[in-house]
Structures are given as C-alpha cells and as structure tokens.
Design an enzyme around this catalytic site. Structure first.
Site, PDB file in Angstrom:
ATOM      1  N   ASP A  30       0.848  -1.192   0.000  1.00 37.02           N
ATOM      2  CA  ASP A  30       0.000   0.000   0.000  1.00 37.02           C
ATOM      3  C   ASP A  30       0.889   1.249   0.000  1.00 37.02           C
ATOM      4  OD1 ASP A  30      -3.227   0.486   0.971  1.00 37.02           O
ATOM      5  OD2 ASP A  30      -1.838   2.184   1.071  1.00 37.02           O
ATOM      6  N   ILE A  31       0.494   2.230  -0.789  1.00 35.52           N
ATOM      7  CA  ILE A  31       1.298   3.453  -0.916  1.00 35.52           C
ATOM      8  C   ILE A  31       1.264   4.287   0.376  1.00 35.52           C
ATOM      9  CG2 ILE A  31      -0.457   5.026  -1.870  1.00 35.52           C
ATOM     10  CD1 ILE A  31       1.643   5.697  -4.087  1.00 35.52           C
ATOM     11  N   ASN A  85     -12.798  -3.045   2.547  1.00 31.02           N
ATOM     12  CA  ASN A  85     -13.733  -1.928   2.580  1.00 31.02           C
ATOM     13  C   ASN A  85     -14.670  -2.059   1.385  1.00 31.02           C
ATOM     14  OD1 ASN A  85     -12.452  -0.779   4.837  1.00 31.02           O
ATOM     15  ND2 ASN A  85     -10.928   0.211   3.536  1.00 31.02           N
ATOM     16  N   GLY A  91     -15.929   2.888   3.490  1.00 33.53           N
ATOM     17  CA  GLY A  91     -14.540   3.348   3.478  1.00 33.53           C
ATOM     18  C   GLY A  91     -13.776   2.999   2.217  1.00 33.53           C
ATOM     19  N   HIS A  98     -10.248  -5.425  -3.456  1.00 33.89           N
ATOM     20  CA  HIS A  98      -8.929  -5.690  -2.874  1.00 33.89           C
ATOM     21  C   HIS A  98      -9.077  -6.025  -1.398  1.00 33.89           C
ATOM     22  CE1 HIS A  98      -9.723  -1.367  -2.587  1.00 33.89           C
ATOM     23  NE2 HIS A  98      -9.071  -1.389  -1.442  1.00 33.89           N
ATOM     24  N   HIS A 100      -7.004  -5.759   2.101  1.00 29.87           N
ATOM     25  CA  HIS A 100      -5.848  -5.235   2.826  1.00 29.87           C
ATOM     26  C   HIS A 100      -5.341  -6.318   3.774  1.00 29.87           C
ATOM     27  CE1 HIS A 100      -6.646  -0.774   2.198  1.00 29.87           C
ATOM     28  NE2 HIS A 100      -7.823  -1.278   1.876  1.00 29.87           N
TER      29      HIS A 100
HETATM   30  P1  5GP Z   1      -9.684   1.317   0.084  1.00 32.06           P
HETATM   31  O1  5GP Z   1      -9.925   2.526   0.934  1.00 32.06           O
HETATM   32  O2  5GP Z   1     -10.317   1.445  -1.272  1.00 32.06           O
HETATM   33  O3  5GP Z   1     -10.028   0.034   0.788  1.00 32.06           O
HETATM   34  O4  5GP Z   1      -8.133   1.217  -0.072  1.00 32.06           O
HETATM   35  C1  5GP Z   1      -7.424   1.741  -1.136  1.00 32.06           C
HETATM   36  C2  5GP Z   1      -5.984   1.679  -0.724  1.00 32.06           C
HETATM   37  O5  5GP Z   1      -5.207   1.859  -1.891  1.00 32.06           O
HETATM   38  C3  5GP Z   1      -5.575   2.764   0.257  1.00 32.06           C
HETATM   39  O6  5GP Z   1      -5.066   2.166   1.445  1.00 32.06           O
HETATM   40  C4  5GP Z   1      -4.518   3.572  -0.479  1.00 32.06           C
HETATM   41  O7  5GP Z   1      -3.450   3.972   0.334  1.00 32.06           O
HETATM   42  C5  5GP Z   1      -4.068   2.611  -1.561  1.00 32.06           C
HETATM   43  N1  5GP Z   1      -3.641   3.259  -2.784  1.00 32.06           N
HETATM   44  C6  5GP Z   1      -4.276   4.268  -3.425  1.00 32.06           C
HETATM   45  N2  5GP Z   1      -3.597   4.605  -4.533  1.00 32.06           N
HETATM   46  C7  5GP Z   1      -2.524   3.777  -4.602  1.00 32.06           C
HETATM   47  C8  5GP Z   1      -1.445   3.649  -5.531  1.00 32.06           C
HETATM   48  O8  5GP Z   1      -1.340   4.353  -6.538  1.00 32.06           O
HETATM   49  N3  5GP Z   1      -0.513   2.698  -5.262  1.00 32.06           N
HETATM   50  C9  5GP Z   1      -0.608   1.885  -4.161  1.00 32.06           C
HETATM   51  N4  5GP Z   1       0.362   0.988  -3.994  1.00 32.06           N
HETATM   52  N5  5GP Z   1      -1.602   1.984  -3.267  1.00 32.06           N
HETATM   53  C10 5GP Z   1      -2.548   2.923  -3.476  1.00 32.06           C
END
Ligand code: 5GP
Ligand code: ZN
Length: 111
Positions: A30-31, A85, A91, A98, A100
């Site tokens: 995760d970034i 999420n 969230g 995906h 986490h």
């Molecule tokens: P969500 O909130 O949709 O469950 O999680 C999306 C996740 O993707 C977040 O934790 C966010 O930090 C991560 N994320 C968003 N953009 C990027 C990206 O360009 N590269 C990576 N590696 N992670 C990302």
C-alpha cells in the site's frame, strides 16, 4: 476498465511495489501503509467490490483469502489483520476489489 487505478497497476501502466504475482492476482504494498507491513491483494479481473461479487467469483474469492496467510507469513508476520472496505460508506476509495493485509509492530487493538 481503463479508468480504474488498480487495473492500471495490474497492466503495469502505473508502477507498484510488487510483492507477489500469478495469473490471477497481483499483490503490492500500500502506498500509504497504516502498519509496518501493509499490502493489498488484488484480483487481476476487474470487480468493483465485494458487493459486486457473484457465484461465479466464489472460487476466486477462496483463492484470494488463502493467499493472505501465505504472503503474511512470507512477510514475517505471525499474525495479521485483513480488511475489505466495501462501498463509499464502508470506506472504499478504490473501486476494484482488494483485500488489505496488515500487521507488524505492536499488537493491533480490537476494533
Ligand atoms: P480502500 O480505501 O479502497 O479500501 O483502499 C485503497 C488503498 O489503496 C488505500 O489504502 C490507499 O493507500 C491505496 N492506494 C491508493 N492509490 C494507490 C497507488 O497508486 N498505489 C498503491 N500501492 N496503493 C494505493
Ligand atoms: Zn479495475
């Protein structure tokens, strides 16, 4: 799904710090990690989220979950937390399914 961030990462047009890849899944860090180890398990198939999964996705979802402990263990975690999420109010920010996986450092608090 040309407009989907994770489809672009899967296609390699946006770089990622890759942890694992096979025919069906890409796993990358995760970034914005919220724990010392924090990676995302992403099916290469575009499905917007868990609410969009159907019976045809059942086997893929099983394989997706089975990958989590393998990669957590390979990353040195003896325990970890998973999070999916779903939907904006759940969230979710990236609308490509995906999981986490995070852990490391202190014992995670109960939520
Ligand atoms: P969500 O909130 O949709 O469950 O999680 C999306 C996740 O993707 C977040 O934790 C966010 O930090 C991560 N994320 C968003 N953009 C990027 C990206 O360009 N590269 C990576 N590696 N992670 C990302
Ligand atoms: Zn996608």
């Amino acid at each position: 799904m040309t407009d989907c961030l994770f489809c672009k990462i899967v296609a390699g047009t946006i770089p990622s710090n890759k942890l694992y890849e096979d025919d069906e899944f890409l796993v990358f860090h995760d970034i914005h990690p919220i724990a010392p180890v924090h990676f995302l398990l992403v099916p290469k198939l575009h499905v917007a989220g868990l609410s969009d999964c159907r019976l045809e996705h059942e086997d893929m979802l099983g394989r997706l979950l089975l990958l989590a402990p393998k990669l957590a263990s390979a990353s040195g975690l003896d325990g970890f937390r998973t999070m999916i999420n779903t939907g904006r109010s759940g969230g979710q920010e990236v609308f490509h399914l995906h999981v986490h996986v995070f852990g490391g450092g202190q014992t995670l608090p109960k939520t």
